[in-house]
Design a protein around this motif. Structure first.
Motif, PDB file in Angstrom:
ATOM      1  N   VAL A  82      40.042  51.069  33.530  1.00 39.02           N
ATOM      2  CA  VAL A  82      40.202  50.096  32.434  1.00 39.02           C
ATOM      3  C   VAL A  82      41.609  49.516  32.449  1.00 39.02           C
ATOM      4  CG1 VAL A  82      40.302  49.818  29.929  1.00 39.02           C
ATOM      5  CG2 VAL A  82      38.414  51.081  30.944  1.00 39.02           C
ATOM      6  N   GLY A  83      42.615  50.403  32.553  1.00 34.76           N
ATOM      7  CA  GLY A  83      43.996  49.926  32.568  1.00 34.76           C
ATOM      8  C   GLY A  83      44.309  49.080  33.785  1.00 34.76           C
ATOM      9  N   ALA A  84      43.843  49.527  34.958  1.00 32.24           N
ATOM     10  CA  ALA A  84      44.102  48.767  36.189  1.00 32.24           C
ATOM     11  C   ALA A  84      43.386  47.418  36.148  1.00 32.24           C
ATOM     12  CB  ALA A  84      43.652  49.574  37.402  1.00 32.24           C
ATOM     13  N   GLY A  85      42.140  47.416  35.660  1.00 27.75           N
ATOM     14  CA  GLY A  85      41.392  46.166  35.567  1.00 27.75           C
ATOM     15  C   GLY A  85      42.032  45.190  34.609  1.00 27.75           C
ATOM     16  N   SER A  86      42.495  45.700  33.471  1.00 26.14           N
ATOM     17  CA  SER A  86      43.151  44.833  32.501  1.00 26.14           C
ATOM     18  C   SER A  86      44.473  44.290  33.049  1.00 26.14           C
ATOM     19  CB  SER A  86      43.392  45.607  31.200  1.00 26.14           C
ATOM     20  OG  SER A  86      43.931  44.767  30.202  1.00 26.14           O
ATOM     21  N   PHE A  87      45.200  45.135  33.795  1.00 24.32           N
ATOM     22  CA  PHE A  87      46.447  44.688  34.430  1.00 24.32           C
ATOM     23  C   PHE A  87      46.171  43.519  35.376  1.00 24.32           C
ATOM     24  CE2 PHE A  87      49.501  44.732  37.882  1.00 24.32           C
ATOM     25  CZ  PHE A  87      50.726  44.843  37.235  1.00 24.32           C
ATOM     26  N   LEU A  88      45.138  43.664  36.205  1.00 22.92           N
ATOM     27  CA  LEU A  88      44.803  42.597  37.157  1.00 22.92           C
ATOM     28  C   LEU A  88      44.278  41.358  36.443  1.00 22.92           C
ATOM     29  CD1 LEU A  88      43.092  44.775  39.918  1.00 22.92           C
ATOM     30  CD2 LEU A  88      45.360  43.721  40.007  1.00 22.92           C
ATOM     31  N   PHE A  89      43.499  41.548  35.398  1.00 21.37           N
ATOM     32  CA  PHE A  89      42.963  40.414  34.650  1.00 21.37           C
ATOM     33  C   PHE A  89      44.082  39.590  34.031  1.00 21.37           C
ATOM     34  CE2 PHE A  89      41.179  39.294  30.263  1.00 21.37           C
ATOM     35  CZ  PHE A  89      40.883  37.993  30.644  1.00 21.37           C
ATOM     36  N   HIS A  90      44.986  40.245  33.329  1.00 21.24           N
ATOM     37  CA  HIS A  90      46.050  39.507  32.654  1.00 21.24           C
ATOM     38  C   HIS A  90      47.078  38.958  33.644  1.00 21.24           C
ATOM     39  CE1 HIS A  90      44.809  40.200  28.530  1.00 21.24           C
ATOM     40  NE2 HIS A  90      44.565  41.459  28.841  1.00 21.24           N
ATOM     41  N   SER A  91      47.173  39.561  34.800  1.00 15.21           N
ATOM     42  CA  SER A  91      48.088  39.035  35.818  1.00 15.21           C
ATOM     43  C   SER A  91      47.545  37.773  36.468  1.00 15.21           C
ATOM     44  CB  SER A  91      48.351  40.094  36.890  1.00 15.21           C
ATOM     45  OG  SER A  91      49.045  41.201  36.354  1.00 15.21           O
ATOM     46  N   THR A  92      46.217  37.708  36.617  1.00 13.20           N
ATOM     47  CA  THR A  92      45.622  36.603  37.389  1.00 13.20           C
ATOM     48  C   THR A  92      44.800  35.627  36.567  1.00 13.20           C
ATOM     49  OG1 THR A  92      43.601  37.872  37.863  1.00 13.20           O
ATOM     50  CG2 THR A  92      45.464  38.146  39.379  1.00 13.20           C
ATOM     51  N   LEU A  93      44.229  36.106  35.427  1.00 13.10           N
ATOM     52  CA  LEU A  93      43.295  35.308  34.609  1.00 13.10           C
ATOM     53  C   LEU A  93      42.140  34.777  35.467  1.00 13.10           C
ATOM     54  CD1 LEU A  93      45.632  33.370  32.147  1.00 13.10           C
ATOM     55  CD2 LEU A  93      44.279  35.427  31.722  1.00 13.10           C
ATOM     56  N   LYS A  94      41.637  35.664  36.329  1.00  9.33           N
ATOM     57  CA  LYS A  94      40.487  35.345  37.167  1.00  9.33           C
ATOM     58  C   LYS A  94      39.236  36.029  36.603  1.00  9.33           C
ATOM     59  CE  LYS A  94      42.356  32.839  40.447  1.00  9.33           C
ATOM     60  NZ  LYS A  94      41.961  31.430  40.667  1.00  9.33           N
ATOM     61  N   TYR A  95      38.102  35.359  36.697  1.00  2.47           N
ATOM     62  CA  TYR A  95      36.862  35.870  36.117  1.00  2.47           C
ATOM     63  C   TYR A  95      36.443  37.214  36.713  1.00  2.47           C
ATOM     64  CZ  TYR A  95      32.001  36.130  34.618  1.00  2.47           C
ATOM     65  OH  TYR A  95      30.806  36.544  34.088  1.00  2.47           O
ATOM     66  N   PRO A  96      36.503  37.427  38.035  1.00  2.00           N
ATOM     67  CA  PRO A  96      36.130  38.752  38.562  1.00  2.00           C
ATOM     68  C   PRO A  96      36.979  39.883  37.981  1.00  2.00           C
ATOM     69  CG  PRO A  96      36.191  37.149  40.337  1.00  2.00           C
ATOM     70  CD  PRO A  96      36.773  36.473  39.143  1.00  2.00           C
ATOM     71  N   MET A  97      38.276  39.635  37.780  1.00  2.00           N
ATOM     72  CA  MET A  97      39.138  40.655  37.201  1.00  2.00           C
ATOM     73  C   MET A  97      38.808  40.866  35.725  1.00  2.00           C
ATOM     74  SD  MET A  97      40.929  41.763  39.670  1.00  2.00           S
ATOM     75  CE  MET A  97      39.460  41.469  40.658  1.00  2.00           C
ATOM     76  N   GLN A  98      38.355  39.817  35.049  1.00  2.00           N
ATOM     77  CA  GLN A  98      37.915  39.943  33.662  1.00  2.00           C
ATOM     78  C   GLN A  98      36.714  40.888  33.575  1.00  2.00           C
ATOM     79  OE1 GLN A  98      36.904  36.227  31.758  1.00  2.00           O
ATOM     80  NE2 GLN A  98      35.942  37.229  30.006  1.00  2.00           N
ATOM     81  N   LEU A  99      35.790  40.768  34.529  1.00  2.00           N
ATOM     82  CA  LEU A  99      34.626  41.653  34.551  1.00  2.00           C
ATOM     83  C   LEU A  99      35.038  43.103  34.795  1.00  2.00           C
ATOM     84  CD1 LEU A  99      31.959  39.569  36.524  1.00  2.00           C
ATOM     85  CD2 LEU A  99      32.161  39.889  34.048  1.00  2.00           C
ATOM     86  N   VAL A 100      35.987  43.319  35.706  1.00  2.00           N
ATOM     87  CA  VAL A 100      36.470  44.683  35.952  1.00  2.00           C
ATOM     88  C   VAL A 100      37.074  45.264  34.675  1.00  2.00           C
ATOM     89  CG1 VAL A 100      38.137  46.091  37.228  1.00  2.00           C
ATOM     90  CG2 VAL A 100      36.883  44.264  38.399  1.00  2.00           C
TER      91      VAL A 100
END
Length: 329
Positions: A82-100
């Motif tokens: 959850v933490g790693a996925g949120s880190f990647l999501f907020h770093s990139t704002l990409k939809y696949p990372m949002q799903l993670v």
């Protein structure tokens, strides 16, 4: 910097063109994009997830060190994802990372749901529960990907979390409350008349007092964890509703003080702590279900510390650990 704020500050940099390209996520939070570095779209929202990742590693190590049930090691792995996925999501704002980020929250909660409902059940029931929860997780994944509506994810997560917490509350009371687990003096005498094994009056009194003390500590942990969750949720909503005002305020007071007004970052910190407390509560409750209250205790000297469930006599206790163990006897 306004004159009424004597602290030194630097102005917010302008937004930049991001390294990760166009934004494809269905959500974009109040933190301005790529203002600090081209490599992180929302740097505060990203960095606040480091606490998730650190606590996830800490929890996995503690499960191995103190012999906690393996389901909680898996839950901590989910917490870490959850933490790693949120880190990647907020770093990139990409939809696949949002799903993670978002779906790992669902999967981790399903794991805790399994841990809460599967204890002492037959293999058939545990298998049926595992199949049901796996199917539920797959359904939520596919339906959310089809809808791409964050409200659906938020409602599904809230419902699952509510079910798991209420179930754990019921189990906690039924396991530790003497009047609910037939550990009163009247129940002891009844078992004696029926010729059933009966602990001595002194032993029963000791166990009742011990378990009530544990119960009070657990309820404090529950209240504290829920307060963190609800407080984080309130701040997150304020961040959503007053975003334009908060952006003006942040640019007015400058860096680094404007970071304190990043509401979604506070949501990460507060819900991260709340989720960690829930897993700790689950571990402690499982040991109580296994009648291991004499073998494990809660180390939590101050409310701002990150608590742990420690095995007594593990050889790694500090002086503070020893004192805590004495108090729990």
């Amino acid at each position: 910097m306004p004159r009424w704020l004597p602290l030194p500050s630097i102005p917010y940099p302008p937004e930049k063109v991001g390294y990760w390209g166009p934004i494809t996520s269905t959500l974009n939070w109040c933190e301005e994009d790529y203002y600090a570095t081209v490599y992180s779209a929302e740097i505060v929202n990203a960095l606040t997830n480091l606490m998730f990742m650190w606590l996830g590693v800490k929890g996995i190590r503690n499960c191995r060190r103190y012999g906690h049930d393996s389901i909680f090691s898996v839950a901590y792995c989910g917490y870490l994802v959850v933490g790693a996925g949120s880190f990647l999501f907020h770093s990139t704002l990409k939809y696949p990372m949002q799903l993670v980020d978002e779906l790992s929250m669902i999967y981790t909660t399903c794991l805790m749901c399994y841990a809460s409902f599967s204890y002492s059940r037959s293999f058939t029931v545990r298998l049926a529960l595992a199949v049901f929860l796996t199917g539920l997780a797959v359904f939520i994944t596919l339906y959310y990907h089809y809808l791409q509506d964050p409200v659906f994810h938020q409602n599904a997560y809230a419902l699952l979390t509510t079910v798991v917490v209420l179930r754990s509350m019921f189990t906690m009371e039924a396991t530790l409350r003497p009047s609910l687990r037939h550990s009163t003096e009247a129940d002891r005498l009844m078992r004696q008349r029926q010729g059933l094994p009966v602990p001595s009056k002194e032993r029963q009194s000791y166990e009742n007092e011990r378990d009530l003390k544990i119960l009070r500590s657990m309820w404090f942990m529950v209240a504290y964890g829920l307060s963190m969750f609800l407080g984080g949720f309130a701040i997150w909503n304020l961040d959503n509703h007053f975003c334009s005002t908060l952006r003006v305020w942040r640019r007015t007071i400058g860096l680094p003080w404007g970071i304190a007004l990043e509401g979604h970052g506070w949501w990460h910190l507060m819900t991260g702590m709340g989720a960690y407390l829930y897993i700790i509560w689950g571990i402690w409750l499982r040991h109580c279900l296994n009648n291991q209250q004499e073998e494990y205790y809660l180390w939590w000297p101050h409310f701002w510390n990150f608590p742990e469930i420690i095995r007594k006599g593990s050889g790694e206790n500090t002086i503070q650990d020893t004192e805590q163990a004495k108090k729990s006897r």
